[in-house]
Design an enzyme around this catalytic site. Structure first.
Site, short mmCIF file in Angstrom:
data_model
loop_
_atom_site.label_atom_id
_atom_site.label_comp_id
_atom_site.label_asym_id
_atom_site.label_seq_id
_atom_site.Cartn_x
_atom_site.Cartn_y
_atom_site.Cartn_z
N GLU A 47 -0.64 -10.83 -2.44
CA GLU A 47 -0.02 -10.74 -3.78
C GLU A 47 -0.72 -9.76 -4.72
O GLU A 47 -0.56 -9.84 -5.94
CB GLU A 47 0.08 -12.13 -4.47
CG GLU A 47 1.09 -13.04 -3.79
CD GLU A 47 1.09 -14.45 -4.34
OE1 GLU A 47 1.74 -14.71 -5.34
OE2 GLU A 47 0.40 -15.31 -3.72
N THR A 52 4.69 -3.66 -3.29
CA THR A 52 5.31 -3.10 -4.49
C THR A 52 5.05 -1.59 -4.56
O THR A 52 5.94 -0.82 -4.94
CB THR A 52 4.76 -3.83 -5.75
OG1 THR A 52 4.83 -5.24 -5.52
CG2 THR A 52 5.54 -3.47 -6.98
N ARG A 181 9.47 -11.06 -4.67
CA ARG A 181 8.27 -11.38 -3.90
C ARG A 181 8.63 -11.87 -2.50
O ARG A 181 9.31 -12.87 -2.34
CB ARG A 181 7.47 -12.46 -4.65
CG ARG A 181 6.42 -13.16 -3.82
CD ARG A 181 5.32 -12.23 -3.38
NE ARG A 181 4.36 -12.93 -2.51
CZ ARG A 181 3.56 -12.31 -1.64
NH1 ARG A 181 3.58 -10.99 -1.52
NH2 ARG A 181 2.73 -13.00 -0.90
N ASP A 211 1.62 -0.64 5.39
CA ASP A 211 1.50 -1.84 4.56
C ASP A 211 1.19 -3.02 5.49
O ASP A 211 1.84 -3.17 6.52
CB ASP A 211 2.84 -2.08 3.84
CG ASP A 211 2.82 -3.30 2.93
OD1 ASP A 211 1.73 -3.70 2.50
OD2 ASP A 211 3.92 -3.83 2.65
N GLN A 215 -2.90 -11.86 3.10
CA GLN A 215 -3.47 -13.21 3.14
C GLN A 215 -4.42 -13.32 4.32
O GLN A 215 -4.30 -12.59 5.30
CB GLN A 215 -2.34 -14.25 3.24
CG GLN A 215 -1.61 -14.40 1.92
CD GLN A 215 -0.66 -15.60 1.89
OE1 GLN A 215 -0.68 -16.45 2.77
NE2 GLN A 215 0.17 -15.63 0.87
#
Ligand SMILES: Nc1nc2c(ncn2[C@@H]2O[C@H](COP(=O)(O)OP(=O)(O)OP(=O)(O)O)[C@@H](O)[C@H]2O)c(=O)[nH]1
Ligand SMILES: [Mg+2]
Length: 389
Positions: A47, A52, A181, A211, A215
């Site tokens: 996150e 993005t 998201r 990308d 996590q």
């Protein structure tokens, strides 16, 4: 940078010097084409904003989002609405927050019973329930305390746009797609071309940007893409200083980013890669700090930190400073979950530098400006590597 082994065997034995020069030229050309793309890798915790930035590259350097790509995002955006309201109402009781209007209790019960996955159909009745909950003062109070549980950053953005999103003819805008998201699992790649200034040999440069999921469970996959990377963009969610990880509710998110950055900076696999840190989510950081939510209770060192400017500017300098300090620490090669163990390969062939930028990844103008700043640096670094500059 090393020559690929397939190239080392093209040189015949007993060649004359003319032949040798020709072959050298060919190898160099071949090497250029072989390595034509500058490879960038986005790293950072979950996150932090990596995907993005990939979306922004698509807007800025590819053809943007097609009609079918926009349509594909609709179920994810609707699910973002559901997970937002679901996570808020499920945390009201544990946080001791009551509804302002008891008439909203059936709606709260209904949303809770739907579970995280949400309704089979997003109909008008569903949206009416979410709408009245989102207008309830108790729900807002629980939303304001969202650093005490896990809530997506775009919750407010989507819940505020429920009238638009609930329309049957709804088509996501670029801003909606940037806010949507979806956790990344595995590795994704975007290719794009950018003009190179005449001062740097001109023409067009290909970029491959990778990308990965940030996590903890995703990081062991990173090793697959570390080879031959020219530059790392390390993305940090600067506003996360008062939140804990989704995957470990005891660990502070910003501390996790600092630990991960130290691993990346010291990684023997990334010694030759340029490193650019994006201190991202500046918009949220500014909002939080201006609302009086200080970083000091989470990072007590802040009390002794001096920098010019108001509280927000001081906070962002403090965060920057913590990352800069890590680049100045003595290198201790460590075993990490994602690089494994093994002998150190030696130090980088040139002094390492780290560049830091304040960013808001959801703001296309901001990313455009930052990209041009770092683009020059990356192209120089990569052309240097292949002996062109
Ligand atoms: N307001 C704001 N939101 C941001 C910013 N950067 C990213 N976001 C939002 O934060 C959420 C997470 O961003 P992602 O790009 O999915 O994060 P990620 O690093 O790819 O996360 P993983 O895939 O789990 O590793 C998304 O809803 C984004 O819209 C920012 O600068 N400002
Ligand atoms: Mg992602």
């Amino acid at each position: 940078m090393r020559l690929p082994s397939c190239m080392a065997c093209v040189r015949p034995q007993n060649e004359d010097s003319e032949n040798s020069k020709r072959i050298d030229r060919e190898i160099k050309l071949w090497y250029r084409n072989y390595n034509e793309a500058i490879k960038l890798l986005l790293l950072g915790t979950g996150e932090s904003g990596k995907t993005t930035i990939i979306k922004q590259m698509k807007i800025l350097h590819v053809q943007g989002f097609s009609q079918s790509e926009r349509i594909e995002k609709i179920p994810h955006i609707r699910h973002n609405i559901h997970e937002s309201i679901y996570d808020i109402v499920c945390h009201m009781d544990p946080l001791g927050v009551s509804l302002q209007h008891p008439k909203n209790a059936p709606a709260k019960g209904h949303i809770t019973r739907l579970g995280f996955d949400g309704p089979a159909e997003y109909d008008e009745e569903y949206y009416d329930r979410v709408r009245s909950l989102w207008q309830d003062g108790g729900v807002r109070e629980c939303f304001r305390r969202s650093n005490e549980y896990q809530l997506i950053d775009s919750a407010e953005y989507f819940l505020d746009r429920i009238d638009l999103i609930s329309k049957p003819e709804y088509m996501p805008s670029d801003a909606d797609i940037l806010r949507c998201r979806q956790k990344t699992t595995g590795i994704q790649k975007i290719e794009f071309k950018v003009k190179v200034p005449k001062s740097m040999q001109g023409g067009v440069q290909n970029f491959w940007m990778f990308d990965v999921g940030g996590q903890r469970g995703e990081r062991k996959k990173w090793i697959q893409v570390l080879e031959g990377i020219h530059a790392i963009w390390f993305v940090v969610a600067s506003s996360d200083y008062d939140q804990t990880l989704r995957e470990d509710h005891k660990q502070n998110r910003l501390r996790e980013a600092l630990n991960l950055f130290e691993d990346v900076w010291q990684s023997r696999f990334l010694l030759e890669a340029g490193l650019i840190v994006f201190l991202n989510k500046q918009d949220i950081l500014e909002r939080k700090v201006r609302a009086g939510r200080s970083i000091a209770p989470y990072f007590p060192e802040y009390e002794h930190f001096n920098a010019p400017g108001d509280e927000y500017l001081k906070t962002r300098s403090f965060i920057r400073n913590m990352f800069v300090n890590l680049t100045q620490k003595r290198v201790e090669r460590r075993q990490t979950a994602w690089t494994g163990s093994g002998p150190a390969l030696g130090e980088a062939s040139r002094p390492r530098e780290c560049y830091l930028h304040y960013t808001t990844a959801t703001d296309t103008d901001n990313v455009r400006t930052v990209f041009w700043d770092v683009h020059h640096l990356i192209v120089t670094h990569a052309l240097n590597d292949i002996g062109i500059l």
